[in-house]
Structures are given as C-alpha cells and as structure tokens.
Design a protein around this motif. Structure first.
Motif, mmCIF file in Angstrom:
data_model
loop_
_atom_site.group_PDB
_atom_site.id
_atom_site.type_symbol
_atom_site.label_atom_id
_atom_site.label_comp_id
_atom_site.label_asym_id
_atom_site.label_seq_id
_atom_site.Cartn_x
_atom_site.Cartn_y
_atom_site.Cartn_z
ATOM 1 N N LEU A 291 -41.656 -13.493 -59.548
ATOM 2 C CA LEU A 291 -41.931 -12.134 -59.118
ATOM 3 C C LEU A 291 -41.641 -12.030 -57.625
ATOM 4 O O LEU A 291 -42.249 -12.740 -56.818
ATOM 5 N N LEU A 292 -40.676 -11.171 -57.281
ATOM 6 C CA LEU A 292 -40.299 -11.002 -55.883
ATOM 7 C C LEU A 292 -40.897 -9.726 -55.323
ATOM 8 O O LEU A 292 -40.933 -8.685 -56.004
ATOM 9 N N ARG A 293 -41.347 -9.841 -54.093
ATOM 10 C CA ARG A 293 -41.934 -8.697 -53.415
ATOM 11 C C ARG A 293 -41.472 -8.709 -51.962
ATOM 12 O O ARG A 293 -41.808 -9.607 -51.209
ATOM 13 N N ARG A 294 -40.626 -7.736 -51.606
ATOM 14 C CA ARG A 294 -40.137 -7.582 -50.238
ATOM 15 C C ARG A 294 -39.543 -8.875 -49.677
ATOM 16 O O ARG A 294 -39.843 -9.289 -48.570
ATOM 17 N N GLY A 295 -38.710 -9.491 -50.506
ATOM 18 C CA GLY A 295 -37.982 -10.666 -50.047
ATOM 19 C C GLY A 295 -38.763 -11.959 -50.059
ATOM 20 O O GLY A 295 -38.294 -12.975 -49.525
ATOM 21 N N ARG A 296 -39.922 -11.955 -50.698
ATOM 22 C CA ARG A 296 -40.728 -13.171 -50.826
ATOM 23 C C ARG A 296 -41.105 -13.383 -52.286
ATOM 24 O O ARG A 296 -41.146 -12.435 -53.073
ATOM 25 N N VAL A 297 -41.380 -14.611 -52.655
ATOM 26 C CA VAL A 297 -41.795 -14.925 -54.020
ATOM 27 C C VAL A 297 -43.312 -14.774 -54.097
ATOM 28 O O VAL A 297 -44.058 -15.533 -53.455
ATOM 29 N N ALA A 298 -43.763 -13.801 -54.892
ATOM 30 C CA ALA A 298 -45.194 -13.537 -55.019
ATOM 31 C C ALA A 298 -45.828 -14.309 -56.160
ATOM 32 O O ALA A 298 -47.050 -14.510 -56.177
ATOM 33 N N PHE A 299 -45.015 -14.744 -57.126
ATOM 34 C CA PHE A 299 -45.538 -15.485 -58.285
ATOM 35 C C PHE A 299 -44.400 -16.256 -58.917
ATOM 36 O O PHE A 299 -43.274 -15.768 -59.002
ATOM 37 N N SER A 300 -44.690 -17.456 -59.383
ATOM 38 C CA SER A 300 -43.761 -18.242 -60.194
ATOM 39 C C SER A 300 -44.554 -18.882 -61.328
ATOM 40 O O SER A 300 -45.620 -19.462 -61.093
ATOM 41 N N GLY A 301 -44.063 -18.755 -62.539
ATOM 42 C CA GLY A 301 -44.762 -19.341 -63.679
ATOM 43 C C GLY A 301 -44.208 -18.783 -64.972
ATOM 44 O O GLY A 301 -43.073 -18.283 -65.027
ATOM 45 N N GLU A 302 -45.013 -18.827 -66.039
ATOM 46 C CA GLU A 302 -44.625 -18.292 -67.336
ATOM 47 C C GLU A 302 -45.302 -16.944 -67.555
ATOM 48 O O GLU A 302 -46.285 -16.617 -66.871
ATOM 49 N N PRO A 303 -44.799 -16.134 -68.500
ATOM 50 C CA PRO A 303 -45.347 -14.785 -68.685
ATOM 51 C C PRO A 303 -46.854 -14.749 -68.901
ATOM 52 O O PRO A 303 -47.531 -13.869 -68.366
ATOM 53 N N ALA A 304 -47.396 -15.688 -69.673
ATOM 54 C CA ALA A 304 -48.831 -15.664 -69.963
ATOM 55 C C ALA A 304 -49.680 -15.897 -68.723
ATOM 56 O O ALA A 304 -50.870 -15.565 -68.714
ATOM 57 N N GLU A 305 -49.076 -16.452 -67.673
ATOM 58 C CA GLU A 305 -49.824 -16.755 -66.453
ATOM 59 C C GLU A 305 -49.828 -15.610 -65.456
ATOM 60 O O GLU A 305 -50.581 -15.645 -64.479
ATOM 61 N N LEU A 306 -48.998 -14.600 -65.689
ATOM 62 C CA LEU A 306 -48.878 -13.502 -64.750
ATOM 63 C C LEU A 306 -50.026 -12.529 -64.953
ATOM 64 O O LEU A 306 -50.256 -12.042 -66.063
ATOM 65 N N ARG A 307 -50.743 -12.228 -63.889
ATOM 66 C CA ARG A 307 -51.864 -11.301 -63.966
ATOM 67 C C ARG A 307 -51.379 -9.936 -64.415
ATOM 68 O O ARG A 307 -50.400 -9.420 -63.879
ATOM 69 N N PRO A 308 -52.058 -9.310 -65.404
ATOM 70 C CA PRO A 308 -51.632 -7.985 -65.883
ATOM 71 C C PRO A 308 -51.544 -6.988 -64.722
ATOM 72 O O PRO A 308 -52.439 -6.911 -63.879
#
Length: 221
Positions: free
Chosen positions: A198-215
């Motif tokens: 998950l990228l946000r303004r040129g930075r990586v905000a999250f890396s992982g699998e779909p189940a780990e991503l906060r809704p």
C-alpha cells in the motif's frame, strides 16, 4: 521467499517533485504483487522504475537478484521484463496482427478471442479496451519472467477481466512474477499468497497479504 524484483532505498524525482521517498519494496518470485494506492501515490512510478523507463535519483533496483539500476528498458526486456503502461501502450500505426507479432510466437489472437476479428485493423483505430487487449496480448506472448501491469483492467469487460486475472494467477503458479498497480484490490486476487504494498504519497504504508490489511486502510491511501 526470494524477491524477483526489488527496490532498495529508491528515490525518484520529477524535477523538484520527489515521487518516491527512499522506499524499500520487494516482489516475490512466483507471486502476484498488487501495488495499491490513489493516483499520485507512486504506484506507476514503481512500475516504471522496475522496467527501467524511470531512473532513480538514489537507491538500487534488483531483478532476479541482479543489480539492474543502470540498465535501460531494452536490456531489462531482454532479461525477461515486460511492462504494460496505462497510456501509449500500443503502436498506433501497426495492425493488431503486426503488433502481436512483436511479442513472439503464439496464437494469432494472443489468447484473447476478442482480437481475432480485429487482426487486420490498425491499433490506432481501436477502442480503449481493444487497445488494452492488444497491449496485454503482446506482453503475454513474450512469456516474461517479470510482468508489470498498470491498471490492466481499464476498459475491459468483466468477463474478459476475470479471464485475465486467471491467466495472471496461472503465470504466478508457473513461477513467474506479476506486479499490478491498482486503486482497489481485485476480488479475484484477494486471496492467500497475493502480496500487497500500500503506497501513500510516495512511501510504503503497508506490506503483507490481503488478510493482514486493516479494513479501510487502502481507502485512506
């Protein structure tokens, strides 16, 4: 899990604007990796940096364990990298058949039966969705080790998009690496084994699998 493509401390600048702020990002071999984020988050820049069409101002780029930071797009293509950008992905003066022949041997319609009646038409005369199929077909015919796709579903009918996602999963199962830039996670790829960045303004905000991503996290990107 080995990385087939990787950015290490990469900064990319367009004039005075810094689009990537020293990011680390890995795309594992034999997986589908999805780069999520809004427009301007840096997703397309990551793809173009991996393909070599954008050079980093700092940091290193690796493909198949090899430092390719200094290699141009043509040399990276010879190493097995294929990019389908979101714009200007076809040669408008060529026919569909000529365009597909650049990808290499394979079925005349590149596995997309929708292209069969269009083979003798100029790519520049096609609709946006038809052009997208031509670009995707040509890339798939190269049998790339690393396939980079910028919002590949743009303009495609739902049934065609489902087939495309199935093809991408098959490529990953063969050991190839697929990286997509998307604004939202395609339902077909919302599964264990998919890698998200998950990228946000040129930075990586999250890396992982779909189940780990906060809704809701992707909506805030």
């Amino acid at each position: 899990m080995s990385a087939a493509a990787e950015l290490r401390g990469v900064r990319v600048r367009y004039g005075l604007l810094e689009a990537l702020h020293g990011i680390d990002l890995a795309c594992p071999a034999g997986r589908v990796t999805v780069l999520l984020g809004r427009n301007g988050s840096g997703r397309s820049t990551v793809l173009h940096t991996l393909a070599g069409s954008v050079r980093p101002a700092a940091g290193r780029v690796f493909c198949q364990g090899r430092d390719v930071t200094g290699l141009d797009p043509h040399r990276r293509a010879r190493l097995g990298t294929a990019l389908v950008p979101s714009e200007q992905a076809v040669f408008e003066s060529l026919t569909v058949a000529e365009q597909l022949s650049l990808g290499g041997p394979g079925p005349a319609d590149a596995g997309f039966p929708e292209l069969a009646p269009l083979l003798h038409r100029r790519a520049g005369d096609l609709s946006g969705g038809q052009r997208q199929l031509v670009a995707l077909g040509r890339a798939l015919l190269t049998r790339p080790r690393l396939l980079l796709l910028d919002e590949p579903g743009r303009g495609l009918a739902p049934a065609v998009l489902r087939r495309l996602h199935g093809t991408l999963l098959d490529l990953a199962a063969e050991g190839r690496t697929v990286v997509l830039a998307e604004q939202t996670l395609p339902r077909a790829l919302d599964r264990p084994g998919t890698v998200l960045h998950l990228l946000r303004r040129g930075r990586v905000a999250f890396s992982g699998e779909p189940a780990e991503l906060r809704p809701g996290a992707a909506d805030q990107a």
